[in-house]
Design an enzyme around this catalytic site. Structure first.
Site, PDB file in Angstrom:
ATOM      1  N   ARG A 112      57.966  68.113  94.061  1.00 32.72           N
ATOM      2  CA  ARG A 112      58.350  66.689  94.006  1.00 32.72           C
ATOM      3  C   ARG A 112      59.089  66.294  95.284  1.00 32.72           C
ATOM      4  NH1 ARG A 112      62.126  63.715  89.381  1.00 32.72           N
ATOM      5  NH2 ARG A 112      62.539  61.822  90.535  1.00 32.72           N
ATOM      6  N   ASN A 166      53.558  62.321  84.655  1.00 25.74           N
ATOM      7  CA  ASN A 166      53.406  61.310  85.692  1.00 25.74           C
ATOM      8  C   ASN A 166      52.401  61.708  86.766  1.00 25.74           C
ATOM      9  OD1 ASN A 166      54.958  59.034  85.141  1.00 25.74           O
ATOM     10  ND2 ASN A 166      56.869  60.087  85.684  1.00 25.74           N
ATOM     11  N   CYS A 187      55.237  56.000  78.480  1.00 28.17           N
ATOM     12  CA  CYS A 187      56.291  55.983  79.492  1.00 28.17           C
ATOM     13  C   CYS A 187      57.508  55.382  78.809  1.00 28.17           C
ATOM     14  CB  CYS A 187      55.855  55.116  80.665  1.00 28.17           C
ATOM     15  SG  CYS A 187      57.110  54.975  81.947  1.00 28.17           S
ATOM     16  N   TYR A 268      59.915  49.595  89.088  1.00 30.11           N
ATOM     17  CA  TYR A 268      59.149  50.234  90.166  1.00 30.11           C
ATOM     18  C   TYR A 268      58.535  49.224  91.138  1.00 30.11           C
ATOM     19  CZ  TYR A 268      59.867  54.833  88.176  1.00 30.11           C
ATOM     20  OH  TYR A 268      60.453  55.997  87.743  1.00 30.11           O
TER      21      TYR A 268
HETATM   22  C1  G6P Z   1      61.879  56.735  84.605  1.00 29.18           C
HETATM   23  C2  G6P Z   1      60.371  56.660  84.589  1.00 29.18           C
HETATM   24  C3  G6P Z   1      59.760  57.995  84.302  1.00 29.18           C
HETATM   25  C4  G6P Z   1      60.288  59.025  85.264  1.00 29.18           C
HETATM   26  C5  G6P Z   1      61.801  59.048  85.263  1.00 29.18           C
HETATM   27  C6  G6P Z   1      62.302  59.896  86.415  1.00 29.18           C
HETATM   28  O1  G6P Z   1      62.368  56.916  83.348  1.00 29.18           O
HETATM   29  O2  G6P Z   1      59.897  55.726  83.680  1.00 29.18           O
HETATM   30  O3  G6P Z   1      58.369  57.900  84.450  1.00 29.18           O
HETATM   31  O4  G6P Z   1      59.794  60.294  84.921  1.00 29.18           O
HETATM   32  O5  G6P Z   1      62.349  57.778  85.431  1.00 29.18           O
HETATM   33  O6  G6P Z   1      63.579  60.348  86.159  1.00 29.18           O
HETATM   34  P1  G6P Z   1      64.208  61.496  87.070  1.00 29.18           P
HETATM   35  O7  G6P Z   1      65.510  61.830  86.436  1.00 29.18           O
HETATM   36  O8  G6P Z   1      63.232  62.645  87.057  1.00 29.18           O
HETATM   37  O9  G6P Z   1      64.322  60.903  88.431  1.00 29.18           O
END
Ligand code: G6P
Length: 448
Positions: A112, A166, A187, A268
């Site tokens: 990531r 995702n 989601c 987003y």
């Molecule tokens: C939000 C999005 C998710 C994503 C998450 C990331 O909730 O809707 O799709 O996975 O944020 O969170 P993180 O703690 O991994 O940055």
């Protein structure tokens, strides 16, 4: 390890709930630090669901043991009759499942971080799901998700696949186009949007409905209804007022963006509407969200390993998964109980959005019951958002093609279609860099 007997195919579509203690929910990627939250929701509504077994499967045995250990203690502390099965074998988890929840991260958080850093070199935001970062993640993930789906076709053909992996909409599109499983993409953003909007109105979310349209992580609230009464204006006024005060909650936009659109864009969309500002912030930050998450995860796993812990720790709130358990468990409950209630999920468009192909996956309000999620009519897209949706959908379609075939030309076409990629030359260079940085995870490109 305890396993449940094989009950695949015993219940048919359209039949009402399972017999008590019969349901099997399998979680692929069960070693995720999010899992205790999911299990908390499953414990809470286990009796209503007739839940017998929760199977957690992960390729990382150490994580599975730590996360699974906490889940086992949570189940014990709650006095729940749920049987927990832990396995590193996918087939064991899938055998006889009624619901399969996928929440995998191919390449882990290390990959990531790579996804987030590459686009910055091209002056494009580095993001887990949006833009070239999401593209790279999709290419790694599509083959694995299709192989999970193929296993499901064999081992639990009647099961529902609830996909959180995702980029959720794009991955769901790959599954819809290239497998025969019954899939719903989920989601936590829509449910968080609902709760935030209900908060603006100071009303419980159950009384609020959203006229919501778009794709996953590319959606807009066009209208808001309180007990059927149109309250859109009040909600937008509140969002604009918060934006003026500089509140950076779920809608971190300038007041002008909300006022001009006359709609509420999802979080987003800041990567488009405020691209250059976010890019600057990311460059200044010095570290990416993925790096932050790696740190949070280390802390979480250390906490989970503590045998005196029997509930989900508050530290988990530092991750972005708020309400993900509520979204998943209430969706399962709507199917099991044939509730025919509205959920905003990712499914095949059919004729919901008239401007998009029937086979495209869209994120819209759906009626959810025993037969699955049927998208409600959304009609024509307003011109102010139609172009962006169309571009991103073409990018998603081409990314699915590239992810399945390993065809470099499709990969370049995909990125060249993305609104954040300015030229063919940049798309071509990005594809080269991304493929090389993901060599170990892209058999479709390198072992053709
Ligand atoms: C939000 C999005 C998710 C994503 C998450 C990331 O909730 O809707 O799709 O996975 O944020 O969170 P993180 O703690 O991994 O940055």
């Amino acid at each position: 390890m305890r396993t449940a007997p094989d009950r695949a195919g015993k219940r048919r579509e359209g039949e009402r709930g399972p017999m008590a203690g019969e349901l099997k929910v399998s979680v692929i990627g069960g070693g995720s630090t999010y899992t205790p939250e999911l299990v908390e929701g499953l414990i809470e509504r286990g009796a209503e669901l007739g839940l017998g077994t929760v199977a957690l499967m992960d390729v990382d045995q150490d994580r599975l043991e730590v996360v699974g250990g906490l889940c086992e203690r949570m189940i014990g502390a709650a006095g729940s009759p749920i049987q927990l099965a832990l396995s590193t074998e996918r087939s064991q988890a899938l055998q006889g499942a009624d619901f399969v929840i996928t929440q995998i991260r191919v390449g882990g958080n290390a990959q990531r971080v790579v996804d987030e850093k590459i686009p910055l070199r091209f002056s494009i935001v580095g993001q887990e799901t949006t833009g070239p970062g999401g593209f790279a993640k999709a290419l790694r993930t599509i083959p694995v998700m299709l192989s999970i789906a193929a296993d499901m076709e064999r081992l639990c053909p009647q099961a529902w696949l609830i996909n959180f992996t995702n980029p959720s909409g794009l991955i769901t599109e790959a599954l819809v186009r290239h497998s025969n499983v019954r899939v719903i993409g989920l989601c936590n953003l829509p449910i968080n949007t609902l709760h935030a909007v209900a908060g603006y109105l100071d009303e419980p979310p159950e009384r609020v409905s959203l006229d919501y349209v778009g794709l996953n992580h590319l959606s807009w609230v066009k209208g808001v209804y309180l007990d059927g009464r149109d309250v859109t204006e009040a909600v937008l006024a509140k969002a604009v007022e918060e934006a003026r005060r500089g509140v950076r909650g779920l809608f971190p936009f300038s007041p002008e963006v909300i006022e001009t659109l006359d709609m509420l864009p999802c979080y987003y969309l800041r990567y488009y509407y405020h691209h250059d500002q976010v890019l600057e912030e990311q460059k200044k930050a010095g570290r990416t969200r993925g790096e932050e998450v790696q740190e949070i995860e280390q802390k979480l796993l250390a906490m989970y390993a503590d045998l005196s812990l029997v509930s989900k720790p508050r530290e988990l709130e530092k991750r972005g998964g708020a309400l993900y358990s509520t979204a998943a468990v209430s969706l399962i409950a709507a199917i099991v109980g044939n509730k025919n209630e509205a959920h905003i999920v990712n499914v095949r468009n059919r004729s919901a959005i008239l401007d998009l192909p029937e086979g495209s996956v869209v994120e819209v309000p759906c009626l959810v019951g025993a037969g699955g999620a049927i998208p409600l009519t959304a009609g024509r897209l307003p011109a102010a958002i139609r172009g962006l949706i169309d571009y991103v959908k073409a990018y998603e379609e081409l990314t699915v093609e590239a992810g399945v075939s390993g065809d470099r030309r499709a990969a370049v076409q995909a990125l060249a279609s993305h609104p954040l990629v300015a030229s063919f030359a940049v798309a071509t260079e990005l594809v080269g860099v991304i493929l090389e940085a993901n060599r170990d995870y892209l058999p479709q490109f390198f072992n053709r």
